[in-house]
Design an enzyme around this catalytic site. Structure first.
Site, PDB file in Angstrom:
ATOM      1  N   ASP A   1       0.862  -1.184   0.000  1.00  0.00           N
ATOM      2  CA  ASP A   1       0.000   0.000   0.000  1.00  0.00           C
ATOM      3  C   ASP A   1       0.902   1.240   0.000  1.00  0.00           C
ATOM      4  O   ASP A   1       1.604   1.506   0.977  1.00  0.00           O
ATOM      5  CB  ASP A   1      -0.874  -0.054   1.271  1.00  0.00           C
ATOM      6  N   HIS A   2       0.856   1.992  -1.083  1.00  0.00           N
ATOM      7  CA  HIS A   2       1.782   3.125  -1.226  1.00  0.00           C
ATOM      8  C   HIS A   2       1.466   4.268  -0.259  1.00  0.00           C
ATOM      9  O   HIS A   2       2.272   5.174  -0.069  1.00  0.00           O
ATOM     10  CB  HIS A   2       1.757   3.625  -2.668  1.00  0.00           C
ATOM     11  N   ARG A   3       0.290   4.237   0.386  1.00  0.00           N
ATOM     12  CA  ARG A   3      -0.003   5.258   1.399  1.00  0.00           C
ATOM     13  C   ARG A   3       0.835   5.018   2.641  1.00  0.00           C
ATOM     14  O   ARG A   3       1.070   5.918   3.445  1.00  0.00           O
ATOM     15  CB  ARG A   3      -1.493   5.210   1.794  1.00  0.00           C
TER      16      ARG A   3
END
Ligand code: CAO
Length: 412
Positions: free
Chosen positions: A385-387
């Protein structure tokens, strides 16, 4: 006067039903028309109202019990303001007169559900789901014995609103495929529907990045052959997966962000200090992800034994609901089947997943010594998850993981 309430004839050929909700307990005071029980048969769900006011003396049924027509449900010590007079059958029980009283179920006919629907929910929840055209089999149940509560339904609706999507699943127009040839319709299994919903949600709401890498598992291969022989003596099948789990746990300890979740507002990171590894298992009815709890405390042989057990029980539908919960990272291995790489979809609320592909021998050129070394190479991928995780951290994780597999001497 003490009255026994018995299950009435429910009509429609229904001669038994399961108790899905008990809304009273001994000592409770009930008034006429208070709902005391909710029953579900394979055709209908119905609320059982009290036809008497009084105090509940005894409840003869438990959640999930199957009750048959005429069976006693509970006894009530009635008060004088009852609207009904005892009228069915009289028996003597001790010094008091005991009257067997049959109650009329409410809305039994309207609550009909298809016989394939195995969901459990109260009539109110069913009514709302029908009004909103929500397929209840897609709603996760948190109630006792897998019952879908009002809160579960509200949670599902909220989730859909956050996603900005429509509540109904399909966004395609209806197409008559038979105009181009012979077709066959097969309904999706409940597992396939739930998994599909979850995957779609994850794919639409999580900004995925997938990092690809390869690990040299030549040494691990020898170690596995050694442990495989040891396992055979105890009827334990040792594959590559337990070693992969061990190396993943090591990497999660080194890079704890991969072992976290975003909270429901997406504003806080919840760091987990436990290492529960979900394993994607392919079953005839769909993908199931049982969780190996506290994987950090388990040996290769212990993990192998547990893998055999959970994958067998996943395929025979014998897993308990709690065995599918509480994961902190998931591994999806297609290594026993084939393929060079794939992009696994994150299993929310987790933030990363590893996809393992089939290993093969490759010639690796050692530039320093100018020689070709046969190397057993395992391709794998890591979606995150790039967040929560940046690319640099993603590459650091896979580099560390690959390195861990080079030295498996510590993996016992
Ligand atoms: N490279 C080479 N061989 C591999 C391998 C790999 N990466 N992974 C497994 N193998 C070998 C195993 O060692 C075993 O060989 P041996 O009989 O010589 O020991 C053989 O392939 C079969 O392994 P397996 O698949 O039965 O066992 P596993 O522990 O590797 O995996 C399980 C267990 C439950 C994960 C697997 O059976 C399964 O269901 N995989 C599918 C998961 C899935 O569908 N994922 C996709 C999700 S995304 O849509």
């Amino acid at each position: 006067m003490l009255k026994k309430i018995v299950l009435p004839d429910l009509g429609e050929g229904i001669d038994s039903a399961d108790v899905s909700e008990i809304l009273i307990k001994p000592g409770d005071t009930v008034s006429v028309d208070d709902i005391i029980l909710v029953l579900e048969s394979d055709k209908a769900s119905m609320e059982i109202p009290s036809e008497n006011s009084g105090v509940v003396k005894e409840v003869f049924v438990a959640m999930g019990d199957e009750v048959k027509t005429g069976e006693s449900l509970l006894s009530i010590e009635t008060t004088s303001d009852n609207k009904d007079k005892p009228d069915i059958q009289k028996t003597e029980e001790g010094p008091k007169e005991v009257v067997e009283k049959s109650v009329k179920p409410v809305e039994a006919k309207q609550e009909t559900k298809p016989s394939t629907d195995k969901t459990f929910a109260s009539p109110g929840v069913r009514r709302l789901s029908r009004e909103l055209e929500i397929d209840l089999s897609l709603v996760g149940a948190t109630g006792e014995k897998g019952r879908i509560t009002k809160e579960d339904l509200h949670g599902y609706i909220k989730q859909k609103m956050v996603q900005g999507g429509s509540i109904t699943a399909s966004s395609f127009p209806k197409i008559d495929f038979s105009q181009w040839g012979v077709v066959e319709n097969t309904p999706l299994t409940k597992i396939q529907k739930i998994t599909g919903e979850r995957l779609q949600q994850a794919w639409q709401t999580i900004p995925h990045v997938t990092q690809f890498d390869e690990a040299d598992i030549s040494v691990l291969n020898s170690k596995r052959i050694e442990l495989k022989k040891e396992g055979l003596k105890k009827n334990i099948k040792v594959t590559f997966l337990p070693f992969i789990i061990k190396a993943v746990v090591k990497a999660l300890k080194e890079f704890p962000r991969f072992n976290s979740s975003l909270d429901h507002l997406g504003e806080n990171l919840v760091q987990k200090n436990y290492f529960n590894i979900g394993i994607a298992v392919d079953t005839p009815t769909g993908l199931v992800v049982p969780v190996i709890k506290d994987a950090d405390n388990k040996s290769v042989l212990g993990l192998s034994e547990e893998l055999m057990d959970i994958s067998e029980r996943a395929r025979t539908k014998k897993l308990k609901p709690e065995e599918l919960k509480g994961g902190s990272f998931t591994i999806s291995s297609l290594g026993g089947i084939g393929g060079t790489n794939f992009t696994p979809i994150i299993n929310p609320p987790e933030v990363a997943i590893m996809g393992v592909s089939k290993s093969s021998w490759k010639p690796l050129y050692d530039y320093k010594n100018k020689e070709i070394i046969p190397t057993f190479v395992m391709p794998y991928s890591l979606s995150y998850d790039h967040r929560v995780i940046d690319g640099a951290l993603g590459a650091s994780f896979t580099t560390f993981f690959s390195r861990s597999l080079l030295d498996v001497s510590t993996f016992e």
